[in-house]
Design an enzyme around this catalytic site. Sequence first.
Site, short mmCIF file in Angstrom:
data_model
loop_
_atom_site.label_atom_id
_atom_site.label_comp_id
_atom_site.label_asym_id
_atom_site.label_seq_id
_atom_site.Cartn_x
_atom_site.Cartn_y
_atom_site.Cartn_z
N SER A 25 0.78 -1.16 0.00
CA SER A 25 0.00 -0.05 -0.01
C SER A 25 1.02 1.32 0.00
CB SER A 25 -0.80 0.04 1.11
OG SER A 25 -0.21 -0.03 2.48
N ASP B 295 -2.59 -7.83 9.29
CA ASP B 295 -1.40 -7.23 10.10
C ASP B 295 -0.50 -8.20 9.93
OD1 ASP B 295 0.01 -6.31 12.36
OD2 ASP B 295 -1.39 -6.57 13.69
N SER C 244 15.29 -6.69 2.39
CA SER C 244 16.18 -6.43 3.65
C SER C 244 16.79 -4.98 3.06
CB SER C 244 17.48 -7.21 3.56
OG SER C 244 18.34 -7.07 4.41
N TYR D 94 16.56 -0.83 13.24
CA TYR D 94 16.46 -1.10 11.85
C TYR D 94 17.25 -2.13 11.03
CZ TYR D 94 15.27 -0.30 6.94
OH TYR D 94 14.91 -0.53 5.52
N SER D 95 18.68 -1.62 11.48
CA SER D 95 19.63 -2.48 10.76
C SER D 95 19.61 -4.04 11.32
CB SER D 95 21.18 -1.76 11.13
OG SER D 95 21.31 -0.77 10.13
N LYS E 217 16.71 -5.90 9.78
CA LYS E 217 17.29 -6.26 8.37
C LYS E 217 18.50 -7.33 8.36
CE LYS E 217 14.10 -4.03 6.29
NZ LYS E 217 12.94 -4.60 5.62
N THR F 69 10.78 7.51 -0.27
CA THR F 69 9.45 7.20 -0.37
C THR F 69 8.91 7.84 1.34
OG1 THR F 69 10.03 5.35 1.18
CG2 THR F 69 10.04 4.68 -1.00
#
Length: 259
Positions: free
Chosen positions: A10, A45, A123, A137-138, A141, A172
């Site tokens: 989305s 979800d 990733s 976050y790292s 991934k 984005t």
Amino acid sequence: MKVVIITGASAGIGKSTAKYFTDRGDKVYNLSRRENPETENVKTDVSNRQNVFDSVKEVFNREKRIDVLINCAGFGIAGAIETAKEEDIKKIFDVNFMGTIYPIQAVLPYMREQMSGTIINVSSAGAPLSLPFQAFYSSTKSAVSSMTEALRIEVKPYNIKVCAVLPGDIVTEFTDKRKTFISPNDVYKPRVESSVGKMSKDEQNGMSPETIAKLIYKMAYKKNPPVYVVGGLNYKILVRLSKVLPKNFVVYLIGKLYG
């Protein structure tokens, strides 16, 4: 025509990827909490295991096969490791990592039965190049990348292909939606603000999501995709250098850029 499931279709990379596949005649299902008018939508979800399994079953019941799974759902948080809240850490792992695991577990019985399929996990170049003040976050991934390697070996006898795509900076809404946690008396505050500001600027001057969509499409139709493919020439060079240069030097360079 392939039947394609994309989590998080989305917005961002997922939305661009969905459009790229749809424009070329594939049937795309968006598994997300928000709808995409250009795809079939199954409200999901990704951090809820039963919800994911029910959604994947619904897709299979409609199409009687699942050819491609693309795991795009994810988000970012920023701040110092020391000051991070437990609930924020758990949430990013629930979405970015478990939200990748659950769809894989859900599609594999169908792909094994049909003895074919492709799984592409999104990733990040921030996995091999761990980013300060975006450590979690790292970490998520990196976990996705490591899991991809193991999964590729496990499902090879069933003719299921597995690949990880590692995008660099992308333009984005990911940037605006990233949660930054800084308390008023946070000793890391000036460095967090500087680091996140630099990262946000790089992202907004980065590649278009269509660049990664094309790469994902190519991997989905490739007979033997690589384990990893990095999006963007600059990031390919950086990731390759990180593998050959001394780790201390790589960490030093990243610290100079974002520390």
